[in-house]
Motif scaffolding. Structure first.
Motif, PDB file in Angstrom:
ATOM      1  N   THR A 131      21.967  -1.477   7.977  1.00 49.51           N
ATOM      2  CA  THR A 131      22.978  -2.481   8.255  1.00 49.51           C
ATOM      3  C   THR A 131      22.283  -3.830   8.299  1.00 49.51           C
ATOM      4  OG1 THR A 131      24.219  -0.904   9.564  1.00 49.51           O
ATOM      5  CG2 THR A 131      24.758  -3.231   9.843  1.00 49.51           C
ATOM      6  N   TYR A 132      22.386  -4.566   7.195  1.00 52.24           N
ATOM      7  CA  TYR A 132      21.560  -5.738   6.974  1.00 52.24           C
ATOM      8  C   TYR A 132      21.685  -6.788   8.062  1.00 52.24           C
ATOM      9  CZ  TYR A 132      22.422 -10.502   5.420  1.00 52.24           C
ATOM     10  OH  TYR A 132      22.607 -11.843   5.382  1.00 52.24           O
ATOM     11  N   HIS A 133      22.854  -6.985   8.642  1.00 54.12           N
ATOM     12  CA  HIS A 133      23.013  -8.112   9.548  1.00 54.12           C
ATOM     13  C   HIS A 133      22.332  -7.891  10.888  1.00 54.12           C
ATOM     14  CE1 HIS A 133      26.630  -5.602  10.163  1.00 54.12           C
ATOM     15  NE2 HIS A 133      26.417  -5.852  11.434  1.00 54.12           N
ATOM     16  N   GLY A 134      21.593  -6.784  11.019  1.00 56.85           N
ATOM     17  CA  GLY A 134      20.784  -6.591  12.214  1.00 56.85           C
ATOM     18  C   GLY A 134      19.376  -7.131  12.082  1.00 56.85           C
ATOM     19  N   GLU A 193       4.875 -19.459   1.157  1.00 58.23           N
ATOM     20  CA  GLU A 193       5.434 -20.555   1.975  1.00 58.23           C
ATOM     21  C   GLU A 193       6.854 -20.234   2.417  1.00 58.23           C
ATOM     22  OE1 GLU A 193       6.532 -25.296   1.262  1.00 58.23           O
ATOM     23  OE2 GLU A 193       6.406 -23.909  -0.425  1.00 58.23           O
ATOM     24  N   GLY A 194       7.134 -20.431   3.706  1.00 59.50           N
ATOM     25  CA  GLY A 194       8.484 -20.232   4.196  1.00 59.50           C
ATOM     26  C   GLY A 194       9.410 -21.319   3.700  1.00 59.50           C
ATOM     27  N   VAL A 195      10.552 -20.930   3.141  1.00 60.66           N
ATOM     28  CA  VAL A 195      11.541 -21.867   2.623  1.00 60.66           C
ATOM     29  C   VAL A 195      12.710 -22.005   3.584  1.00 60.66           C
ATOM     30  CG1 VAL A 195      13.163 -22.312   0.740  1.00 60.66           C
ATOM     31  CG2 VAL A 195      10.894 -21.365   0.244  1.00 60.66           C
ATOM     32  N   ALA A 196      13.259 -20.876   4.018  1.00 58.36           N
ATOM     33  CA  ALA A 196      14.406 -20.888   4.925  1.00 58.36           C
ATOM     34  C   ALA A 196      14.496 -19.547   5.632  1.00 58.36           C
ATOM     35  CB  ALA A 196      15.698 -21.169   4.163  1.00 58.36           C
ATOM     36  N   GLY A 197      15.059 -19.568   6.833  1.00 62.80           N
ATOM     37  CA  GLY A 197      15.254 -18.344   7.590  1.00 62.80           C
ATOM     38  C   GLY A 197      16.582 -18.380   8.295  1.00 62.80           C
ATOM     39  N   ILE A 198      17.145 -17.199   8.558  1.00 60.93           N
ATOM     40  CA  ILE A 198      18.425 -17.139   9.258  1.00 60.93           C
ATOM     41  C   ILE A 198      18.423 -15.981  10.233  1.00 60.93           C
ATOM     42  CG2 ILE A 198      19.529 -15.798   7.412  1.00 60.93           C
ATOM     43  CD1 ILE A 198      22.104 -17.488   8.027  1.00 60.93           C
ATOM     44  N   ASP A 199      18.824 -16.297  11.468  1.00 60.27           N
ATOM     45  CA  ASP A 199      18.826 -15.304  12.531  1.00 60.27           C
ATOM     46  C   ASP A 199      20.150 -14.534  12.513  1.00 60.27           C
ATOM     47  OD1 ASP A 199      18.128 -13.875  14.823  1.00 60.27           O
ATOM     48  OD2 ASP A 199      17.359 -15.661  15.847  1.00 60.27           O
ATOM     49  N   VAL A 200      20.222 -13.485  13.316  1.00 61.38           N
ATOM     50  CA  VAL A 200      21.427 -12.646  13.325  1.00 61.38           C
ATOM     51  C   VAL A 200      22.640 -13.407  13.842  1.00 61.38           C
ATOM     52  CG1 VAL A 200      20.179 -10.471  13.455  1.00 61.38           C
ATOM     53  CG2 VAL A 200      20.764 -11.697  15.565  1.00 61.38           C
ATOM     54  N   ASP A 201      22.414 -14.470  14.600  1.00 60.34           N
ATOM     55  CA  ASP A 201      23.536 -15.265  15.099  1.00 60.34           C
ATOM     56  C   ASP A 201      23.943 -16.368  14.144  1.00 60.34           C
ATOM     57  OD1 ASP A 201      21.609 -17.333  17.480  1.00 60.34           O
ATOM     58  OD2 ASP A 201      21.440 -17.025  15.319  1.00 60.34           O
ATOM     59  N   GLY A 202      23.280 -16.413  12.974  1.00 59.93           N
ATOM     60  CA  GLY A 202      23.613 -17.409  11.967  1.00 59.93           C
ATOM     61  C   GLY A 202      22.799 -18.685  12.039  1.00 59.93           C
ATOM     62  N   LYS A 203      21.981 -18.822  13.069  1.00 60.03           N
ATOM     63  CA  LYS A 203      21.151 -20.019  13.171  1.00 60.03           C
ATOM     64  C   LYS A 203      20.125 -20.024  12.049  1.00 60.03           C
ATOM     65  CE  LYS A 203      17.949 -22.522  16.163  1.00 60.03           C
ATOM     66  NZ  LYS A 203      17.202 -22.533  17.444  1.00 60.03           N
ATOM     67  N   SER A 204      20.023 -21.170  11.363  1.00 63.70           N
ATOM     68  CA  SER A 204      19.147 -21.250  10.210  1.00 63.70           C
ATOM     69  C   SER A 204      18.053 -22.290  10.414  1.00 63.70           C
ATOM     70  CB  SER A 204      19.948 -21.573   8.948  1.00 63.70           C
ATOM     71  OG  SER A 204      20.657 -22.775   9.108  1.00 63.70           O
ATOM     72  N   ASP A 255      26.348 -12.875   3.422  1.00 64.07           N
ATOM     73  CA  ASP A 255      27.659 -12.254   3.313  1.00 64.07           C
ATOM     74  C   ASP A 255      27.517 -10.846   3.861  1.00 64.07           C
ATOM     75  OD1 ASP A 255      29.997 -10.956   2.618  1.00 64.07           O
ATOM     76  OD2 ASP A 255      30.180 -12.015   0.702  1.00 64.07           O
ATOM     77  N   ASN A 256      27.925 -10.666   5.118  1.00 64.45           N
ATOM     78  CA  ASN A 256      27.738  -9.371   5.759  1.00 64.45           C
ATOM     79  C   ASN A 256      28.563  -8.270   5.101  1.00 64.45           C
ATOM     80  OD1 ASN A 256      25.990 -10.560   7.552  1.00 64.45           O
ATOM     81  ND2 ASN A 256      27.528 -10.830   9.155  1.00 64.45           N
TER      82      ASN A 256
END
Length: 127
Positions: A28-31, A46-57, A72-73
């Motif tokens: 279940t990807y959104h975990g 190199e890190g470009v972007a990250g997103i947490d389970v709560d949607g914080k990017s 897209d969950n």
């Protein structure tokens, strides 16, 4: 076992746009905390972007205002919308997944100790 498969890379002229996708299989990807990285030969990933389970990017300074990470969950898919591309954005782009507590402790932009990696998709931007 989680498998990540990137797609959407290609060649584009400077100023153009691409949207990368990362399909997540096996869980279940959104975990997971999800991230996009890039790498050119001879340099560290190199890190470009990250997103947490709560949607914080989070974004690297070099891409802020040009790139957008989203998820897209319902489709178990992570995206990276890349606009106003520059030649220096040329790289192999990878998506990654990690347990949220681990990633929050290690930092989203660190390329080390992510649980899962995709095989990458090449982005080439010509001037």
């Amino acid at each position: 076992q989680v498998v990540l498969v990137e797609s959407g890379g290609g060649s584009v002229q400077a100023g153009g746009s691409l949207r990368l996708s990362c399909a997540v299989f096996g869980y279940t990807y959104h975990g997971y905390y999800m991230g996009w990285f890039r790498q050119v030969p001879g340099k560290e990933r190199e890190g470009v972007a990250g997103i947490d389970v709560d949607g914080k990017s989070n974004y690297a300074d070099s891409v802020k205002g040009r790139f957008t990470i989203s998820q897209d969950n319902t489709k178990d898919t992570l995206y990276l919308q890349m606009n106003s591309l520059k030649p220096e954005d040329t790289a192999m782009y990878y998506c990654a997944a990690d347990q949220p507590p681990n990633r929050r402790a290690r930092g989203w932009s660190s390329p080390y100790a992510w649980s899962y990696w995709g095989r990458g998709t090449q982005v080439t931007v010509s001037s």
